[in-house]
Write a protein that holds these residues in place. Structure first.
Motif, PDB file in Angstrom:
ATOM      1  N   ALA A   1     -20.284   3.188   4.508  1.00 44.61           N
ATOM      2  CA  ALA A   1     -19.869   1.976   5.237  1.00 44.61           C
ATOM      3  C   ALA A   1     -20.044   0.746   4.349  1.00 44.61           C
ATOM      4  N   ARG A   2     -21.131   0.700   3.600  1.00 45.08           N
ATOM      5  CA  ARG A   2     -21.378  -0.430   2.693  1.00 45.08           C
ATOM      6  C   ARG A   2     -20.363  -0.430   1.552  1.00 45.08           C
ATOM      7  N   ILE A   3     -20.059   0.733   1.020  1.00 49.53           N
ATOM      8  CA  ILE A   3     -19.065   0.852  -0.053  1.00 49.53           C
ATOM      9  C   ILE A   3     -17.710   0.381   0.455  1.00 49.53           C
ATOM     10  N   LYS A   4     -17.340   0.791   1.662  1.00 52.72           N
ATOM     11  CA  LYS A   4     -16.063   0.374   2.250  1.00 52.72           C
ATOM     12  C   LYS A   4     -16.023  -1.138   2.418  1.00 52.72           C
ATOM     13  N   LYS A   5     -17.135  -1.710   2.863  1.00 56.64           N
ATOM     14  CA  LYS A   5     -17.210  -3.161   3.048  1.00 56.64           C
ATOM     15  C   LYS A   5     -17.022  -3.886   1.713  1.00 56.64           C
ATOM     16  N   ILE A   6     -17.645  -3.382   0.668  1.00 58.56           N
ATOM     17  CA  ILE A   6     -17.493  -3.973  -0.670  1.00 58.56           C
ATOM     18  C   ILE A   6     -16.050  -3.839  -1.150  1.00 58.56           C
ATOM     19  N   MET A   7     -15.460  -2.671  -0.944  1.00 60.34           N
ATOM     20  CA  MET A   7     -14.071  -2.447  -1.363  1.00 60.34           C
ATOM     21  C   MET A   7     -13.122  -3.411  -0.657  1.00 60.34           C
ATOM     22  N   GLN A   8     -13.368  -3.670   0.600  1.00 59.09           N
ATOM     23  CA  GLN A   8     -12.456  -4.494   1.377  1.00 59.09           C
ATOM     24  C   GLN A   8     -12.647  -5.990   1.152  1.00 59.09           C
ATOM     25  N   THR A   9     -13.617  -6.372   0.313  1.00 60.40           N
ATOM     26  CA  THR A   9     -13.721  -7.784  -0.057  1.00 60.40           C
ATOM     27  C   THR A   9     -12.563  -8.176  -0.970  1.00 60.40           C
ATOM     28  N   ASP A  10     -11.939  -7.165  -1.602  1.00 60.37           N
ATOM     29  CA  ASP A  10     -10.741  -7.397  -2.413  1.00 60.37           C
ATOM     30  C   ASP A  10      -9.550  -7.502  -1.462  1.00 60.37           C
ATOM     31  N   GLU A  11      -8.850  -8.615  -1.530  1.00 64.70           N
ATOM     32  CA  GLU A  11      -7.733  -8.858  -0.616  1.00 64.70           C
ATOM     33  C   GLU A  11      -6.579  -7.875  -0.807  1.00 64.70           C
ATOM     34  N   GLU A  12      -6.476  -7.263  -1.981  1.00 59.94           N
ATOM     35  CA  GLU A  12      -5.380  -6.331  -2.259  1.00 59.94           C
ATOM     36  C   GLU A  12      -5.598  -4.957  -1.632  1.00 59.94           C
ATOM     37  N   ILE A  13      -6.813  -4.683  -1.194  1.00 65.32           N
ATOM     38  CA  ILE A  13      -7.118  -3.383  -0.602  1.00 65.32           C
ATOM     39  C   ILE A  13      -6.940  -3.476   0.906  1.00 65.32           C
ATOM     40  N   GLY A  14      -6.109  -2.601   1.424  1.00 63.98           N
ATOM     41  CA  GLY A  14      -5.863  -2.554   2.867  1.00 63.98           C
ATOM     42  C   GLY A  14      -6.773  -1.535   3.511  1.00 63.98           C
ATOM     43  N   LYS A  15      -6.165  -0.586   4.187  1.00 66.64           N
ATOM     44  CA  LYS A  15      -6.931   0.468   4.836  1.00 66.64           C
ATOM     45  C   LYS A  15      -7.499   1.424   3.791  1.00 66.64           C
ATOM     46  N   VAL A  16      -8.659   1.989   4.112  1.00 63.15           N
ATOM     47  CA  VAL A  16      -9.329   2.927   3.212  1.00 63.15           C
ATOM     48  C   VAL A  16      -9.597   4.201   3.991  1.00 63.15           C
ATOM     49  N   ALA A  17      -9.114   5.337   3.482  1.00 65.49           N
ATOM     50  CA  ALA A  17      -9.357   6.628   4.131  1.00 65.49           C
ATOM     51  C   ALA A  17     -10.854   6.908   4.150  1.00 65.49           C
ATOM     52  N   ALA A  18     -11.306   7.622   5.148  1.00 60.64           N
ATOM     53  CA  ALA A  18     -12.733   7.894   5.341  1.00 60.64           C
ATOM     54  C   ALA A  18     -13.372   8.604   4.144  1.00 60.64           C
ATOM     55  N   ALA A  19     -12.605   9.442   3.459  1.00 55.16           N
ATOM     56  CA  ALA A  19     -13.163  10.206   2.343  1.00 55.16           C
ATOM     57  C   ALA A  19     -13.356   9.355   1.082  1.00 55.16           C
ATOM     58  N   VAL A  20     -12.646   8.246   0.952  1.00 52.65           N
ATOM     59  CA  VAL A  20     -12.700   7.444  -0.275  1.00 52.65           C
ATOM     60  C   VAL A  20     -14.101   6.885  -0.537  1.00 52.65           C
ATOM     61  N   PRO A  21     -14.741   6.205   0.411  1.00 52.32           N
ATOM     62  CA  PRO A  21     -16.093   5.715   0.132  1.00 52.32           C
ATOM     63  C   PRO A  21     -17.090   6.833  -0.180  1.00 52.32           C
ATOM     64  N   VAL A  22     -16.882   7.996   0.391  1.00 49.02           N
ATOM     65  CA  VAL A  22     -17.755   9.139   0.112  1.00 49.02           C
ATOM     66  C   VAL A  22     -17.568   9.596  -1.333  1.00 49.02           C
ATOM     67  N   ILE A  23     -16.330   9.621  -1.789  1.00 50.74           N
ATOM     68  CA  ILE A  23     -16.050  10.002  -3.179  1.00 50.74           C
ATOM     69  C   ILE A  23     -16.620   8.959  -4.135  1.00 50.74           C
ATOM     70  N   ILE A  24     -16.483   7.682  -3.795  1.00 49.32           N
ATOM     71  CA  ILE A  24     -17.057   6.610  -4.614  1.00 49.32           C
ATOM     72  C   ILE A  24     -18.579   6.761  -4.647  1.00 49.32           C
ATOM     73  N   SER A  25     -19.177   7.112  -3.524  1.00 46.99           N
ATOM     74  CA  SER A  25     -20.617   7.322  -3.449  1.00 46.99           C
ATOM     75  C   SER A  25     -21.048   8.426  -4.407  1.00 46.99           C
ATOM     76  N   ARG A  26     -20.311   9.508  -4.420  1.00 44.33           N
ATOM     77  CA  ARG A  26     -20.639  10.630  -5.316  1.00 44.33           C
ATOM     78  C   ARG A  26     -20.453  10.231  -6.776  1.00 44.33           C
ATOM     79  N   ALA A  27     -19.391   9.480  -7.076  1.00 45.13           N
ATOM     80  CA  ALA A  27     -19.157   9.009  -8.443  1.00 45.13           C
ATOM     81  C   ALA A  27     -20.299   8.086  -8.884  1.00 45.13           C
TER      82      ALA A  27
END
Length: 115
Positions: free
Chosen positions: A15-41
């Motif tokens: 949830a925190r990763i998604k919040k950080i990602m969405q601070t960028d105005e160019e990023i719209g919706k984010v699939a649920a798996a994306v922040p999890v993959i970023i977390s693992r990376a």
């Protein structure tokens, strides 16, 4: 009836990763798996950085990992070049007396990570 929503195991809060990602105005919706993959990376990146910093610490026969050890690791490894600006102000290692870091005013600054 059980929920069909998948639960992912992540060490960093998606949830925190998604919040950080969405601070960028160019990023719209984010699939649920994306922040999890970023977390693992992020987890794999930190494991690599800390393993190499641990090697630097052990090569100096130190028992405490300091910011100076991290700086040397970042300077030695090409894959961490993008972090050089962050550690530019960290003091270089100074032989065996590296445990006591001071700022310009003489104030002691704790910069240790026990391993």
């Amino acid at each position: 009836m059980p929920s069909k929503k998948k639960k992912y195991n992540a060490r960093f809060p998606p949830a925190r990763i998604k919040k950080i990602m969405q601070t960028d105005e160019e990023i719209g919706k984010v699939a649920a798996a994306v922040p999890v993959i970023i977390s693992r990376a992020l987890e794999l990146f930190l494991e690599s950085l800390l393993t190499k910093a641990c090697q630097v610490t052990q090569s100096r026969n130190a028992k405490t990992m300091t910011t100076s050890h991290l700086k040397q690791c970042i300077e030695l490894e090409q894959q961490f070049d993008f972090l050089k600006d962050l550690v530019a102000t960290v003091p270089d290692m100074q032989g065996e007396g590296e445990e006591n870091h001071t700022e310009a005013g003489g104030e002691k600054v704790p910069r240790r990570f026990h391993i």
